[in-house]
Design a protein around this motif. Structure first.
Motif, PDB file in Angstrom:
ATOM      1  N   ILE A   1       0.829  -1.207   0.000  1.00  0.00           N
ATOM      2  CA  ILE A   1       0.000   0.000   0.000  1.00  0.00           C
ATOM      3  C   ILE A   1       0.863   1.257   0.000  1.00  0.00           C
ATOM      4  O   ILE A   1       0.575   2.244  -0.691  1.00  0.00           O
ATOM      5  N   LEU A   2       1.958   1.218   0.771  1.00  0.00           N
ATOM      6  CA  LEU A   2       2.828   2.387   0.882  1.00  0.00           C
ATOM      7  C   LEU A   2       3.788   2.529  -0.297  1.00  0.00           C
ATOM      8  O   LEU A   2       4.424   3.572  -0.458  1.00  0.00           O
ATOM      9  N   ASN A   3       3.872   1.492  -1.119  1.00  0.00           N
ATOM     10  CA  ASN A   3       4.826   1.486  -2.222  1.00  0.00           C
ATOM     11  C   ASN A   3       4.350   2.339  -3.396  1.00  0.00           C
ATOM     12  O   ASN A   3       4.200   1.883  -4.530  1.00  0.00           O
TER      13      ASN A   3
ATOM     14  N   ILE B   1       2.164  -4.524 -15.228  1.00  0.00           N
ATOM     15  CA  ILE B   1       0.892  -3.931 -15.659  1.00  0.00           C
ATOM     16  C   ILE B   1       0.017  -3.591 -14.456  1.00  0.00           C
ATOM     17  O   ILE B   1      -0.255  -2.422 -14.177  1.00  0.00           O
ATOM     18  N   ILE B   2      -0.424  -4.615 -13.720  1.00  0.00           N
ATOM     19  CA  ILE B   2      -1.322  -4.370 -12.587  1.00  0.00           C
ATOM     20  C   ILE B   2      -0.655  -3.472 -11.548  1.00  0.00           C
ATOM     21  O   ILE B   2      -1.230  -2.460 -11.129  1.00  0.00           O
ATOM     22  N   ALA B   3       0.559  -3.821 -11.120  1.00  0.00           N
ATOM     23  CA  ALA B   3       1.236  -3.060 -10.069  1.00  0.00           C
ATOM     24  C   ALA B   3       1.514  -1.622 -10.498  1.00  0.00           C
ATOM     25  O   ALA B   3       1.213  -0.671  -9.760  1.00  0.00           O
ATOM     26  N   ILE B   4       2.062  -1.458 -11.688  1.00  0.00           N
ATOM     27  CA  ILE B   4       2.433  -0.115 -12.151  1.00  0.00           C
ATOM     28  C   ILE B   4       1.216   0.792 -12.294  1.00  0.00           C
ATOM     29  O   ILE B   4       1.193   1.929 -11.791  1.00  0.00           O
ATOM     30  N   PHE B   5       0.170   0.309 -12.951  1.00  0.00           N
ATOM     31  CA  PHE B   5      -0.981   1.178 -13.234  1.00  0.00           C
ATOM     32  C   PHE B   5      -1.814   1.455 -11.986  1.00  0.00           C
ATOM     33  O   PHE B   5      -2.355   2.554 -11.834  1.00  0.00           O
ATOM     34  N   THR B   6      -1.927   0.487 -11.074  1.00  0.00           N
ATOM     35  CA  THR B   6      -2.652   0.752  -9.822  1.00  0.00           C
ATOM     36  C   THR B   6      -1.865   1.714  -8.944  1.00  0.00           C
ATOM     37  O   THR B   6      -2.450   2.540  -8.235  1.00  0.00           O
ATOM     38  N   GLN B   7      -0.529   1.651  -9.007  1.00  0.00           N
ATOM     39  CA  GLN B   7       0.284   2.599  -8.245  1.00  0.00           C
ATOM     40  C   GLN B   7       0.145   4.014  -8.786  1.00  0.00           C
ATOM     41  O   GLN B   7       0.123   4.984  -8.031  1.00  0.00           O
ATOM     42  N   ILE B   8       0.037   4.143 -10.094  1.00  0.00           N
ATOM     43  CA  ILE B   8      -0.182   5.473 -10.691  1.00  0.00           C
ATOM     44  C   ILE B   8      -1.513   6.045 -10.222  1.00  0.00           C
ATOM     45  O   ILE B   8      -1.604   7.217  -9.824  1.00  0.00           O
ATOM     46  N   LEU B   9      -2.557   5.210 -10.224  1.00  0.00           N
ATOM     47  CA  LEU B   9      -3.881   5.658  -9.782  1.00  0.00           C
ATOM     48  C   LEU B   9      -3.874   6.032  -8.302  1.00  0.00           C
ATOM     49  O   LEU B   9      -4.479   7.034  -7.902  1.00  0.00           O
ATOM     50  N   LEU B  10      -3.175   5.248  -7.483  1.00  0.00           N
ATOM     51  CA  LEU B  10      -3.089   5.541  -6.058  1.00  0.00           C
ATOM     52  C   LEU B  10      -2.305   6.832  -5.817  1.00  0.00           C
ATOM     53  O   LEU B  10      -2.672   7.650  -4.964  1.00  0.00           O
TER      54      LEU B  10
ATOM     55  N   PHE C   1      -1.886 -13.475  -9.626  1.00  0.00           N
ATOM     56  CA  PHE C   1      -0.832 -13.326 -10.642  1.00  0.00           C
ATOM     57  C   PHE C   1       0.525 -12.913 -10.082  1.00  0.00           C
ATOM     58  O   PHE C   1       1.410 -12.533 -10.839  1.00  0.00           O
ATOM     59  N   ASP C   2       0.689 -12.960  -8.763  1.00  0.00           N
ATOM     60  CA  ASP C   2       1.962 -12.548  -8.174  1.00  0.00           C
ATOM     61  C   ASP C   2       3.124 -13.358  -8.761  1.00  0.00           C
ATOM     62  O   ASP C   2       3.036 -14.568  -8.919  1.00  0.00           O
ATOM     63  N   GLY C   3       4.191 -12.636  -9.096  1.00  0.00           N
ATOM     64  CA  GLY C   3       5.351 -13.314  -9.678  1.00  0.00           C
ATOM     65  C   GLY C   3       5.363 -13.344 -11.191  1.00  0.00           C
ATOM     66  O   GLY C   3       6.305 -13.858 -11.802  1.00  0.00           O
ATOM     67  N   THR C   4       4.315 -12.783 -11.800  1.00  0.00           N
ATOM     68  CA  THR C   4       4.232 -12.767 -13.264  1.00  0.00           C
ATOM     69  C   THR C   4       4.527 -11.359 -13.799  1.00  0.00           C
ATOM     70  O   THR C   4       4.416 -10.360 -13.075  1.00  0.00           O
ATOM     71  N   ILE C   5       4.875 -11.274 -15.079  1.00  0.00           N
ATOM     72  CA  ILE C   5       5.101  -9.981 -15.730  1.00  0.00           C
ATOM     73  C   ILE C   5       3.801  -9.177 -15.752  1.00  0.00           C
ATOM     74  O   ILE C   5       3.808  -7.954 -15.590  1.00  0.00           O
TER      75      ILE C   5
ATOM     76  N   SER D   1      -8.911   0.388  -7.510  1.00  0.00           N
ATOM     77  CA  SER D   1      -7.560  -0.002  -7.914  1.00  0.00           C
ATOM     78  C   SER D   1      -6.877  -0.832  -6.833  1.00  0.00           C
ATOM     79  O   SER D   1      -6.123  -1.761  -7.139  1.00  0.00           O
ATOM     80  N   LEU D   2      -7.145  -0.509  -5.565  1.00  0.00           N
ATOM     81  CA  LEU D   2      -6.590  -1.311  -4.472  1.00  0.00           C
ATOM     82  C   LEU D   2      -7.154  -2.731  -4.504  1.00  0.00           C
ATOM     83  O   LEU D   2      -6.426  -3.707  -4.280  1.00  0.00           O
ATOM     84  N   GLY D   3      -8.467  -2.835  -4.789  1.00  0.00           N
ATOM     85  CA  GLY D   3      -9.084  -4.155  -4.907  1.00  0.00           C
ATOM     86  C   GLY D   3      -8.460  -4.953  -6.045  1.00  0.00           C
ATOM     87  O   GLY D   3      -8.160  -6.153  -5.887  1.00  0.00           O
ATOM     88  N   ILE D   4      -8.272  -4.292  -7.186  1.00  0.00           N
ATOM     89  CA  ILE D   4      -7.633  -4.956  -8.341  1.00  0.00           C
ATOM     90  C   ILE D   4      -6.214  -5.376  -7.987  1.00  0.00           C
ATOM     91  O   ILE D   4      -5.776  -6.474  -8.357  1.00  0.00           O
ATOM     92  N   ARG D   5      -5.512  -4.510  -7.261  1.00  0.00           N
ATOM     93  CA  ARG D   5      -4.128  -4.820  -6.877  1.00  0.00           C
ATOM     94  C   ARG D   5      -4.071  -6.059  -5.990  1.00  0.00           C
ATOM     95  O   ARG D   5      -3.230  -6.950  -6.176  1.00  0.00           O
ATOM     96  N   LEU D   6      -4.967  -6.132  -5.003  1.00  0.00           N
ATOM     97  CA  LEU D   6      -4.975  -7.271  -4.079  1.00  0.00           C
ATOM     98  C   LEU D   6      -5.361  -8.558  -4.800  1.00  0.00           C
ATOM     99  O   LEU D   6      -4.756  -9.616  -4.566  1.00  0.00           O
ATOM    100  N   LEU D   7      -6.356  -8.468  -5.676  1.00  0.00           N
ATOM    101  CA  LEU D   7      -6.749  -9.652  -6.457  1.00  0.00           C
ATOM    102  C   LEU D   7      -5.625 -10.075  -7.401  1.00  0.00           C
ATOM    103  O   LEU D   7      -5.344 -11.270  -7.552  1.00  0.00           O
TER     104      LEU D   7
END
Length: 326
Positions: A36-38, A233-242, A224-228, A213-219
């Protein structure tokens, strides 16, 4: 003369504390809080793009030299201080990484996966500095294009431009090239260009998007943890929104509540803002790597206290040396 935007100082402090908090949460093995803080780096990128949106660059060479010097000089001081600490404590460091740090190339592997850059673990977080200097180089190009074609930013054109940037980022991800950080910088740049007014409805909408976006990030992390797909995609774009939500939040609270406006103009905010970059530079060396407090101090509480004390002490030293060195 344009009135000073006090929200930027507060945002820099928020971003700095989020980066430090993320690293401490990882230190404590609290991965959810760390996730969350990242978002501190993305906030810094948005702020940087926003600040330069309406500034005129008269001399490109002087601009990039001045900005690079402001970033690389304290990085060099921090690197040399790390080496001194390592020598005094008789710790081994990866000397192959030192030339990359001194040239600010340590973040190239974060942008192009095929590039292998040796790292000093306690300074690996400074990859961001490589990215921001490259953002400044791209900024010069964008400013030149704007001037040549007399481009005017409209709401429709802005949406299309952001979508084009997103598409470009997605296009390069399979090639192992990460453009998401440049996207974040220019989202901030575009926000400054359109001079967006954050209304109550807009803030509510941004809050709903942030929660989604937080919900999408957690799901995404669960499935999909460990995948490109998750990392790029998911991590970068949800972090931009946050990060955008934090940007909107600080500006909205300052505009709506006198207390937050007074805080943003307070002396403590000025002091913390002046030290925020130096705290960012120095804190991580005491959390991971050969200089981690885990190697010197027992007990989690005492380790956390030591991280705070050592970081403050080191930030003061780096800031002082940076101020007296040409």
């Amino acid at each position: 003369m344009k009135e000073r935007d006090y929200s930027i100082s507060l945002l820099r402090i928020v971003a700095m504390f989020m980066i430090v908090g993320c690293h401490i949460a990882s230190f404590l093995n609290n991965n959810i809080i760390a996730m969350i803080l990242n978002v501190g780096v993305e906030i810094f990128l948005i702020i940087s793009g926003y600040l330069y949106s309406n500034k005129v660059i008269i001399n490109n060479k002087k601009f990039i030299v001045k900005r690079s010097k402001k970033i690389i000089k304290p990085l060099i001081v921090t690197t040399l201080m790390y080496i001194v600490f390592a020598i005094l404590t008789k710790k081994i460091i990866n000397i192959k990484a030192i030339p990359f740090l001194l040239c600010n190339f340590q973040g190239l592997n974060f942008l192009i996966s095929a590039i292998k850059v040796p790292q000093i673990e306690g300074l690996s977080h400074t990859w961001f500095l490589t990215v921001i200097v490259l953002c400044y180089l791209l900024l010069i190009l964008v400013k030149e294009l704007e001037h040549r074609y007399e481009y005017k930013y409209s709401l429709r054109g802005t949406v299309l431009l952001i979508l084009a940037l997103v598409g470009l980022d997605l296009l390069f991800i399979p090639l192992g090239i990460q453009l998401g950080y440049f996207l974040t910088f220019f989202v901030g740049y575009i926000l400054g260009k359109v001079e967006l007014k954050i209304t109550n409805k807009m803030y509510l909408l941004s809050t709903l998007i942030m929660i989604s976006s937080l919900g999408i990030r957690l799901l995404g992390r669960h499935f999909f943890d460990g995948t490109i797909f998750y990392a790029n995609i998911i991590a970068i774009f949800t972090q931009i929104l946050l990060a955008l939500w934090f940007f909107f939040s600080v500006k909205w609270f300052i505009s709506k509540f006198i207390f937050f406006d007074m805080v943003s103009k307070s002396d403590i905010v000025k002091i913390l803002d002046s030290y925020s970059f130096y705290i960012y530079l120095t804190h991580y060396m005491f959390i991971v790597g050969t200089l981690s407090v885990k190697g010197f101090i027992n007990g989690t509480f005492l380790q956390l206290i030591a991280i705070v004390i050592f970081t403050i002490f080191s930030a003061i030293i780096v800031k002082f040396i940076d101020s007296i060195v040409f």
